[in-house]
Design a protein around this motif. Structure first.
Motif, PDB file in Angstrom:
ATOM      1  N   LEU A   3       0.825  -1.210   0.000  1.00  0.00           N
ATOM      2  CA  LEU A   3       0.000   0.000   0.000  1.00  0.00           C
ATOM      3  C   LEU A   3       0.862   1.265   0.000  1.00  0.00           C
ATOM      4  O   LEU A   3       0.349   2.376   0.038  1.00  0.00           O
ATOM      5  CB  LEU A   3      -0.937  -0.004   1.208  1.00  0.00           C
ATOM      6  CG  LEU A   3      -1.957  -1.156   1.210  1.00  0.00           C
ATOM      7  CD1 LEU A   3      -2.740  -1.176   2.519  1.00  0.00           C
ATOM      8  CD2 LEU A   3      -2.922  -1.028   0.034  1.00  0.00           C
ATOM      9  N   GLY A   4       2.173   1.079  -0.002  1.00  0.00           N
ATOM     10  CA  GLY A   4       3.086   2.222  -0.053  1.00  0.00           C
ATOM     11  C   GLY A   4       2.970   3.147   1.148  1.00  0.00           C
ATOM     12  O   GLY A   4       3.057   4.368   1.012  1.00  0.00           O
ATOM     13  N   ALA A   5       2.817   2.583   2.338  1.00  0.00           N
ATOM     14  CA  ALA A   5       2.683   3.418   3.538  1.00  0.00           C
ATOM     15  C   ALA A   5       3.943   4.254   3.738  1.00  0.00           C
ATOM     16  O   ALA A   5       5.057   3.730   3.640  1.00  0.00           O
ATOM     17  CB  ALA A   5       2.429   2.537   4.757  1.00  0.00           C
ATOM     18  N   PRO A   6       3.779   5.550   4.024  1.00  0.00           N
ATOM     19  CA  PRO A   6       4.939   6.442   4.094  1.00  0.00           C
ATOM     20  C   PRO A   6       5.618   6.517   5.463  1.00  0.00           C
ATOM     21  O   PRO A   6       6.577   7.259   5.623  1.00  0.00           O
ATOM     22  CB  PRO A   6       4.320   7.805   3.741  1.00  0.00           C
ATOM     23  CG  PRO A   6       2.917   7.720   4.247  1.00  0.00           C
ATOM     24  CD  PRO A   6       2.501   6.278   4.121  1.00  0.00           C
ATOM     25  N   VAL A   7       5.110   5.781   6.461  1.00  0.00           N
ATOM     26  CA  VAL A   7       5.687   5.853   7.810  1.00  0.00           C
ATOM     27  C   VAL A   7       6.460   4.581   8.146  1.00  0.00           C
ATOM     28  O   VAL A   7       6.173   3.507   7.616  1.00  0.00           O
ATOM     29  CB  VAL A   7       4.593   6.035   8.899  1.00  0.00           C
ATOM     30  CG1 VAL A   7       4.071   7.442   8.912  1.00  0.00           C
ATOM     31  CG2 VAL A   7       3.463   5.044   8.713  1.00  0.00           C
ATOM     32  N   ARG A   8       7.440   4.722   9.045  1.00  0.00           N
ATOM     33  CA  ARG A   8       8.140   3.543   9.541  1.00  0.00           C
ATOM     34  C   ARG A   8       7.254   2.911  10.612  1.00  0.00           C
ATOM     35  O   ARG A   8       6.686   3.630  11.450  1.00  0.00           O
ATOM     36  CB  ARG A   8       9.478   3.967  10.150  1.00  0.00           C
ATOM     37  CG  ARG A   8      10.396   2.825  10.494  1.00  0.00           C
ATOM     38  CD  ARG A   8      11.857   3.289  10.391  1.00  0.00           C
ATOM     39  NE  ARG A   8      12.265   4.041  11.578  1.00  0.00           N
ATOM     40  CZ  ARG A   8      12.703   3.465  12.712  1.00  0.00           C
ATOM     41  NH1 ARG A   8      12.791   2.153  12.808  1.00  0.00           N
ATOM     42  NH2 ARG A   8      13.065   4.213  13.740  1.00  0.00           N
ATOM     43  N   VAL A   9       7.103   1.602  10.574  1.00  0.00           N
ATOM     44  CA  VAL A   9       6.225   0.927  11.537  1.00  0.00           C
ATOM     45  C   VAL A   9       6.936  -0.284  12.126  1.00  0.00           C
ATOM     46  O   VAL A   9       7.501  -1.103  11.397  1.00  0.00           O
ATOM     47  CB  VAL A   9       4.908   0.461  10.880  1.00  0.00           C
ATOM     48  CG1 VAL A   9       3.977  -0.159  11.928  1.00  0.00           C
ATOM     49  CG2 VAL A   9       4.199   1.614  10.173  1.00  0.00           C
ATOM     50  N   THR A  10       6.921  -0.369  13.444  1.00  0.00           N
ATOM     51  CA  THR A  10       7.427  -1.569  14.112  1.00  0.00           C
ATOM     52  C   THR A  10       6.246  -2.258  14.784  1.00  0.00           C
ATOM     53  O   THR A  10       5.461  -1.617  15.486  1.00  0.00           O
ATOM     54  CB  THR A  10       8.484  -1.217  15.173  1.00  0.00           C
ATOM     55  OG1 THR A  10       9.540  -0.485  14.539  1.00  0.00           O
ATOM     56  CG2 THR A  10       9.060  -2.474  15.807  1.00  0.00           C
ATOM     57  N   GLY A  11       6.112  -3.547  14.533  1.00  0.00           N
ATOM     58  CA  GLY A  11       5.053  -4.326  15.175  1.00  0.00           C
ATOM     59  C   GLY A  11       5.638  -5.192  16.268  1.00  0.00           C
ATOM     60  O   GLY A  11       6.696  -5.803  16.069  1.00  0.00           O
ATOM     61  N   LEU A  12       4.969  -5.228  17.418  1.00  0.00           N
ATOM     62  CA  LEU A  12       5.396  -6.108  18.508  1.00  0.00           C
ATOM     63  C   LEU A  12       4.217  -6.997  18.881  1.00  0.00           C
ATOM     64  O   LEU A  12       3.116  -6.489  19.131  1.00  0.00           O
ATOM     65  CB  LEU A  12       5.800  -5.292  19.736  1.00  0.00           C
ATOM     66  CG  LEU A  12       7.074  -4.456  19.660  1.00  0.00           C
ATOM     67  CD1 LEU A  12       7.177  -3.574  20.919  1.00  0.00           C
ATOM     68  CD2 LEU A  12       8.300  -5.349  19.529  1.00  0.00           C
ATOM     69  N   ILE A  13       4.425  -8.293  18.900  1.00  0.00           N
ATOM     70  CA  ILE A  13       3.367  -9.202  19.313  1.00  0.00           C
ATOM     71  C   ILE A  13       3.848  -9.941  20.556  1.00  0.00           C
ATOM     72  O   ILE A  13       4.841 -10.674  20.509  1.00  0.00           O
ATOM     73  CB  ILE A  13       2.995 -10.211  18.193  1.00  0.00           C
ATOM     74  CG1 ILE A  13       2.489  -9.457  16.960  1.00  0.00           C
ATOM     75  CG2 ILE A  13       1.929 -11.174  18.674  1.00  0.00           C
ATOM     76  CD1 ILE A  13       3.536  -9.204  15.916  1.00  0.00           C
ATOM     77  N   ALA A  14       3.159  -9.700  21.670  1.00  0.00           N
ATOM     78  CA  ALA A  14       3.532 -10.335  22.931  1.00  0.00           C
ATOM     79  C   ALA A  14       2.691 -11.588  23.059  1.00  0.00           C
ATOM     80  O   ALA A  14       1.481 -11.527  23.290  1.00  0.00           O
ATOM     81  CB  ALA A  14       3.268  -9.377  24.093  1.00  0.00           C
ATOM     82  N   SER A  15       3.344 -12.746  22.895  1.00  0.00           N
ATOM     83  CA  SER A  15       2.587 -13.976  22.730  1.00  0.00           C
ATOM     84  C   SER A  15       2.879 -15.008  23.815  1.00  0.00           C
ATOM     85  O   SER A  15       4.034 -15.312  24.125  1.00  0.00           O
ATOM     86  CB  SER A  15       2.899 -14.579  21.356  1.00  0.00           C
ATOM     87  OG  SER A  15       2.080 -15.698  21.123  1.00  0.00           O
ATOM     88  N   ALA A  16       1.815 -15.569  24.371  1.00  0.00           N
ATOM     89  CA  ALA A  16       1.933 -16.618  25.382  1.00  0.00           C
ATOM     90  C   ALA A  16       0.627 -17.400  25.397  1.00  0.00           C
ATOM     91  O   ALA A  16      -0.391 -16.920  24.894  1.00  0.00           O
ATOM     92  CB  ALA A  16       2.197 -16.025  26.761  1.00  0.00           C
ATOM     93  N   GLU A  17       0.691 -18.607  25.972  1.00  0.00           N
ATOM     94  CA  GLU A  17      -0.537 -19.367  26.175  1.00  0.00           C
ATOM     95  C   GLU A  17      -0.827 -19.359  27.674  1.00  0.00           C
ATOM     96  O   GLU A  17       0.029 -19.724  28.473  1.00  0.00           O
ATOM     97  CB  GLU A  17      -0.383 -20.798  25.649  1.00  0.00           C
ATOM     98  CG  GLU A  17      -1.683 -21.574  25.729  1.00  0.00           C
ATOM     99  CD  GLU A  17      -1.582 -22.973  25.137  1.00  0.00           C
ATOM    100  OE1 GLU A  17      -2.537 -23.392  24.466  1.00  0.00           O
ATOM    101  OE2 GLU A  17      -0.555 -23.644  25.346  1.00  0.00           O
ATOM    102  N   ASN A  18      -2.031 -18.965  28.046  1.00  0.00           N
ATOM    103  CA  ASN A  18      -2.374 -18.815  29.459  1.00  0.00           C
ATOM    104  C   ASN A  18      -3.090 -20.067  29.965  1.00  0.00           C
ATOM    105  O   ASN A  18      -4.294 -20.220  29.790  1.00  0.00           O
ATOM    106  CB  ASN A  18      -3.272 -17.578  29.629  1.00  0.00           C
ATOM    107  CG  ASN A  18      -3.486 -17.197  31.091  1.00  0.00           C
ATOM    108  OD1 ASN A  18      -2.698 -17.574  31.962  1.00  0.00           O
ATOM    109  ND2 ASN A  18      -4.554 -16.455  31.358  1.00  0.00           N
ATOM    110  N   LEU A  19      -2.306 -20.978  30.564  1.00  0.00           N
ATOM    111  CA  LEU A  19      -2.868 -22.244  31.046  1.00  0.00           C
ATOM    112  C   LEU A  19      -2.531 -22.474  32.515  1.00  0.00           C
ATOM    113  O   LEU A  19      -1.493 -22.009  32.990  1.00  0.00           O
ATOM    114  CB  LEU A  19      -2.313 -23.412  30.223  1.00  0.00           C
ATOM    115  CG  LEU A  19      -2.725 -23.570  28.761  1.00  0.00           C
ATOM    116  CD1 LEU A  19      -2.107 -24.832  28.184  1.00  0.00           C
ATOM    117  CD2 LEU A  19      -4.242 -23.609  28.616  1.00  0.00           C
ATOM    118  N   PRO A  20      -3.374 -23.227  33.215  1.00  0.00           N
ATOM    119  CA  PRO A  20      -3.054 -23.605  34.596  1.00  0.00           C
ATOM    120  C   PRO A  20      -2.215 -24.878  34.600  1.00  0.00           C
ATOM    121  O   PRO A  20      -2.410 -25.739  33.751  1.00  0.00           O
ATOM    122  CB  PRO A  20      -4.433 -23.887  35.204  1.00  0.00           C
ATOM    123  CG  PRO A  20      -5.249 -24.381  34.054  1.00  0.00           C
ATOM    124  CD  PRO A  20      -4.694 -23.749  32.792  1.00  0.00           C
TER     125      PRO A  20
END
Ligand code: BES
Ligand code: MN
Ligand code: ZN
Length: 467
Positions: A273-290
């Protein structure tokens, strides 16, 4: 599954098109010559010209019978055109090619909605297939291309969130992120430990599938003067942990990584899409189990950057993983704005229901930009307040903060969750999208199918490409 319907743009309606859709305005006059008594037909069927209305007329075609779909466009606004586009794609299910004479106005919104309505997620072979091909006649090719990119990004976010948690653990999510064509960095358990991501580690402790922090980086072709960080909640299953959820509430929680899915899908579409901004994505991932290794209610954890939190409810886990990522973004990435996306609280569904998402913001300019993008993109938002008097809800007698209120003096579960996150976002412009209500749909209707919605993809792509 990506949207399988193929899209083309044709200059003119092919002679004798077997399956043809033609718009009509509220004065019931179509734009193209059809050799049909159109005005009489529409009057006969008591058509009003509303968006979503379709009058289907059998017509003689070489070797058999074809159909003309006369479709209403209402007031011609993007919202009306979306309704019209989605209705057409739904009507065309099981068919081969639908030629669509494009309506006046926002063809991107129209085509995007048609494609989203053709989305399906099936493990098995039941049900009608989506229309094989859509051919838009007289449409702007660039608008249709944009619609395709955006719709496929929404479809990816839906696919990731619809995937069963027996398949998608944090490592799997990191693999999916690595396929987006942008540089990726992944912290495994050891690296999370080394860098002090205590929130992500604490939430992931109960599961046999270890947690991950995933970072994606988009750099535009032209040097950019703005840097945006997107943070997504990536809980691949939320059982509640030792603060276990009842089955009814638990069975929808494979989509608790919907925010992370949105961030992955957005990062994968920015270049096209030719986005003109710098973008950093962070995905904080875990499985929440007992389990025997799970964190306990009353444990105290240390977040990235050193702040301590008393975990009074292990089911308020989203804020714990997000806190680490927000603190890291503030300390290391030096962004101009941070936006997090999370299926954070059941309480927001009580407040805003299933059609409108919540935006909280520390900055009025950022809030306004997101609200405008929401209006244009059809991912609707309502701004919620960060009520200062509720901050004492998160006081702990032994740690810097508690992750939930102990009693019920303040209530306002979505607001107190947002106040918790704000503590970790630093002084930068920050916004938080609580998408727990809009992240999944209970209906198969319009642009939505049952299950994950991909809410946030259209909004963020609109914001990041038009800003
Ligand atoms: N993932 C849930 C929120 C949620 C609920 C998302 C329903 C989608 C549908 C979140 O982790 C959660 O459990 N929140 C708790 C917070 C509470 C313990 C303060 C909630 O909303 O009950
Ligand atoms: Mn939870
Ligand atoms: Zn959750």
């Amino acid at each position: 599954m990506p949207i399988e319907t193929t899209v083309s743009v044709v200059a003119e309606v092919p002679d004798g098109a077997e399956f043809l859709a033609v718009p009509y305005a509220s004065d019931l006059s179509p734009e193209v010559e059809l050799h049909l008594p159109v005005t009489e037909l529409l009057a006969h069927y008591e058509a009003k010209g509303e968006a979503g209305e379709i009058v289907e007329v059998p017509v003689a075609r070489a070797g058999g019978v074809g159909r003309v779909l006369l479709y209403g466009v209402g007031d011609g606004t993007p919202r009306a055109l979306r309704k019209a586009g989605a209705a057409l794609a739904r009507r065309a299910k099981g068919r081969d090619t639908l030629t669509v004479v494009a309506p006046e106005g926002d063809v991107a919104a129209f085509a995007e909605a048609a494609l989203l309505a053709a989305y399906s997620f099936k493990i098995g072979s039941e049900g009608k297939k989506p229309v094989r091909a859509l051919a838009f006649a007289g449409a702007d090719a660039e608008q249709v291309r944009r619609a395709q990119v955006v719709a496929q990004a929404v479809a990816l976010a839906r696919d990731l969130a619809n995937t069963p948690s027996s398949v998608k653990n944090p490592a799997w999510l990191a693999e999916q992120a690595a396929e987006r064509g942008v540089p990726v960095r992944v912290w495994d358990e050891e690296q999370l430990q080394a860098d002090g991501f205590g929130g992500i580690l604490a939430v992931g402790r109960g599961s046999a599938s270890p947690p991950r922090l995933i970072q994606l980086s988009y750099t535009p072709a032209e040097p950019a003067d703005r840097h945006v960080v997107l943070v997504g909640k990536g809980i691949t299953f939320d059982s509640g942990g030792l603060s276990l959820k009842p089955t009814e509430n638990m069975k929808t929680q494979k989509t608790d990584m919907a925010g992370g899915a949105v961030v992955i899908a957005v990062l994968g579409a920015l270049a096209e899409l030719g986005a003109p901004v710098r973008v950093t994505g962070l995905i904080a991932s875990a499985e929440n189990l007992p389990s025997g290794t799970a964190q306990r209610p009353s444990d105290v954890i240390k977040h990235y950057g050193g702040r301590t939190v008393e975990v009074l409810n292990t089911d308020a886990e989203g804020r714990l993983v997000l806190a680490d990522a927000l603190a890291y973004a503030d300390a290391v990435l030096d962004p101009d704005a941070v936006v997090d996306v999370a299926t954070l609280t059941g309480a927001i569904t009580v407040a805003l229901g299933r059609n409108v998402g919540a935006v909280y913001a520390s900055d009025d300019v950022l809030a306004k930009q997101l609200l405008e993008a929401a209006e244009t993109s059809d991912d609707r938002l309502w701004r919620m307040p960060l009520i200062e008097e509720y901050k004492p809800a998160l006081e702990s007698s032994i740690a810097d903060l508690a992750n939930v209120e102990s009693g019920s003096r303040f209530g306002a579960g979505s607001i107190t969750a947002a106040l918790f996150l704000r503590e970790f976002a630093g002084r930068r412009p920050w916004a938080h999208l609580d998408i727990a209500g809009v992240g999944r749909s209970t209906v198969d209707e319009g642009t939505l199918t049952k299950g994950a919605t991909g809410f946030g993809v259209r909004l963020l792509l609109e914001w990041l490409t038009r800003a």
